[in-house]
Design a protein around this motif. Structure first.
Motif, PDB file in Angstrom:
ATOM      1  N   LEU A   1       4.667 -14.246   9.096  1.00 40.55           N
ATOM      2  CA  LEU A   1       5.058 -13.222   8.126  1.00 40.55           C
ATOM      3  C   LEU A   1       3.840 -12.684   7.379  1.00 40.55           C
ATOM      4  N   ILE A   2       3.028 -13.582   6.832  1.00 38.77           N
ATOM      5  CA  ILE A   2       1.845 -13.166   6.076  1.00 38.77           C
ATOM      6  C   ILE A   2       0.873 -12.423   6.988  1.00 38.77           C
ATOM      7  N   LEU A   3       0.685 -12.905   8.194  1.00 35.70           N
ATOM      8  CA  LEU A   3      -0.203 -12.234   9.139  1.00 35.70           C
ATOM      9  C   LEU A   3       0.311 -10.829   9.451  1.00 35.70           C
ATOM     10  N   GLY A   4       1.613 -10.681   9.634  1.00 39.23           N
ATOM     11  CA  GLY A   4       2.207  -9.377   9.933  1.00 39.23           C
ATOM     12  C   GLY A   4       2.125  -8.392   8.778  1.00 39.23           C
ATOM     13  N   LEU A   5       2.258  -8.896   7.558  1.00 33.92           N
ATOM     14  CA  LEU A   5       2.224  -8.026   6.375  1.00 33.92           C
ATOM     15  C   LEU A   5       0.814  -7.761   5.857  1.00 33.92           C
ATOM     16  N   SER A   6      -0.133  -8.577   6.228  1.00 30.12           N
ATOM     17  CA  SER A   6      -1.448  -8.583   5.613  1.00 30.12           C
ATOM     18  C   SER A   6      -2.106  -7.204   5.482  1.00 30.12           C
ATOM     19  N   GLY A   7      -2.053  -6.401   6.510  1.00 36.89           N
ATOM     20  CA  GLY A   7      -2.686  -5.086   6.468  1.00 36.89           C
ATOM     21  C   GLY A   7      -1.954  -4.067   5.611  1.00 36.89           C
ATOM     22  N   MET A   8      -0.768  -4.413   5.105  1.00 36.04           N
ATOM     23  CA  MET A   8       0.039  -3.488   4.309  1.00 36.04           C
ATOM     24  C   MET A   8       0.051  -3.829   2.824  1.00 36.04           C
TER      25      MET A   8
ATOM     26  N   ASP B   1      12.411 -11.152  -1.543  1.00 35.85           N
ATOM     27  CA  ASP B   1      13.202 -10.143  -2.244  1.00 35.85           C
ATOM     28  C   ASP B   1      12.429  -8.840  -2.077  1.00 35.85           C
ATOM     29  N   VAL B   2      12.972  -7.948  -1.263  1.00 31.86           N
ATOM     30  CA  VAL B   2      12.309  -6.686  -0.935  1.00 31.86           C
ATOM     31  C   VAL B   2      12.914  -5.589  -1.804  1.00 31.86           C
ATOM     32  N   THR B   3      12.080  -4.930  -2.635  1.00 33.32           N
ATOM     33  CA  THR B   3      12.594  -3.871  -3.498  1.00 33.32           C
ATOM     34  C   THR B   3      13.006  -2.669  -2.655  1.00 33.32           C
ATOM     35  N   GLU B   4      13.826  -1.794  -3.237  1.00 28.29           N
ATOM     36  CA  GLU B   4      14.278  -0.604  -2.519  1.00 28.29           C
ATOM     37  C   GLU B   4      13.105   0.227  -2.018  1.00 28.29           C
TER      38      GLU B   4
ATOM     39  N   ALA C   1      10.390  -0.737  -0.962  1.00 27.24           N
ATOM     40  CA  ALA C   1       9.690  -1.412   0.133  1.00 27.24           C
ATOM     41  C   ALA C   1      10.574  -1.632   1.356  1.00 27.24           C
ATOM     42  N   GLU C   2      11.764  -1.063   1.368  1.00 27.58           N
ATOM     43  CA  GLU C   2      12.669  -1.270   2.509  1.00 27.58           C
ATOM     44  C   GLU C   2      12.058  -0.813   3.829  1.00 27.58           C
ATOM     45  N   TRP C   3      11.093   0.073   3.773  1.00 26.05           N
ATOM     46  CA  TRP C   3      10.420   0.568   4.972  1.00 26.05           C
ATOM     47  C   TRP C   3       9.743  -0.562   5.757  1.00 26.05           C
ATOM     48  N   VAL C   4       9.471  -1.699   5.093  1.00 25.38           N
ATOM     49  CA  VAL C   4       8.744  -2.794   5.733  1.00 25.38           C
ATOM     50  C   VAL C   4       9.676  -3.723   6.528  1.00 25.38           C
TER      51      VAL C   4
ATOM     52  N   GLU D   1       0.822  -1.215   0.000  1.00 27.12           N
ATOM     53  CA  GLU D   1       0.000   0.000   0.000  1.00 27.12           C
ATOM     54  C   GLU D   1       0.856   1.266   0.000  1.00 27.12           C
ATOM     55  N   LEU D   2       1.955   1.271   0.762  1.00 24.24           N
ATOM     56  CA  LEU D   2       2.782   2.472   0.887  1.00 24.24           C
ATOM     57  C   LEU D   2       3.974   2.484  -0.063  1.00 24.24           C
ATOM     58  N   GLY D   3       3.988   1.574  -1.022  1.00 23.83           N
ATOM     59  CA  GLY D   3       5.024   1.574  -2.046  1.00 23.83           C
ATOM     60  C   GLY D   3       5.987   0.412  -1.955  1.00 23.83           C
TER      61      GLY D   3
END
Length: 153
Positions: free
Chosen positions: A124-131, A88-91, A93-96, A70-72
């Motif tokens: 992991l999925i539960l933690g990321l789900s809202g984002m 693999d986290v893109t640049e 998305a490093e905020w996550v 959601e935030l990029g």
């Protein structure tokens, strides 16, 4: 008549649809462990069907899923035959990274790729789900490990 055995058939309910990657899907936030485990099971079955329909060799392709946040940024997720979870986290998305660390108990890697134990996938999925904004199957992705290095599949 051929002496070769027929190609194995995938279950009928798994092969309905086009021979391409499905379009990105809007994400519906998952609220509990049961919902996440159901999503993982469904996602795994659907990914196997997409791979089968596209006649891919799973030994050398990075099949998985791409989460658009959601935030990029994007996170590419793949599970290895050994059960490890690769992210693999893109640049963008490093905020996550703090969320991934909190959900999995694993410190951020020096590079872009996280290698997580199998037992961290649900949290992991539960933690990321809202984002997550959308999810989409990925049939070939090269996971980056530091500058210029990649994990090939």
């Amino acid at each position: 008549m051929s002496d070769q055995p027929p190609e194995p058939l995938f279950p009928d309910d798994a092969v309905s649809g086009a021979d391409t990657i499905p379009a990105p899907r809007p994400w519906i936030a998952l609220q509990n462990v049961h919902e996440v485990e159901t999503w993982i099971e469904t996602y795994n079955r659907e990914l196997q069907a997409v791979v089968w329909r596209n006649k891919l060799n799973t030994a050398n392709a990075g099949q998985g899923i791409c989460f658009t946040l959601e935030l990029g940024g994007e996170i590419y997720l793949h599970t290895t035959a050994e059960g490890q979870v690769l992210l693999d986290v893109t640049e963008e998305a490093e905020w996550v990274s703090p969320v991934v660390s909190a959900a999995t108990g694993v410190q951020a890697p020096a590079g872009a790729v996280w290698v997580l134990p199998q037992d961290t996938l649900t949290q992991l999925i539960l933690g990321l789900s809202g984002m997550i904004a959308t999810s989409q199957f990925v049939l070939k992705h090269e996971y980056r490990i530091g500058k210029g290095q990649r994990i090939g599949f």
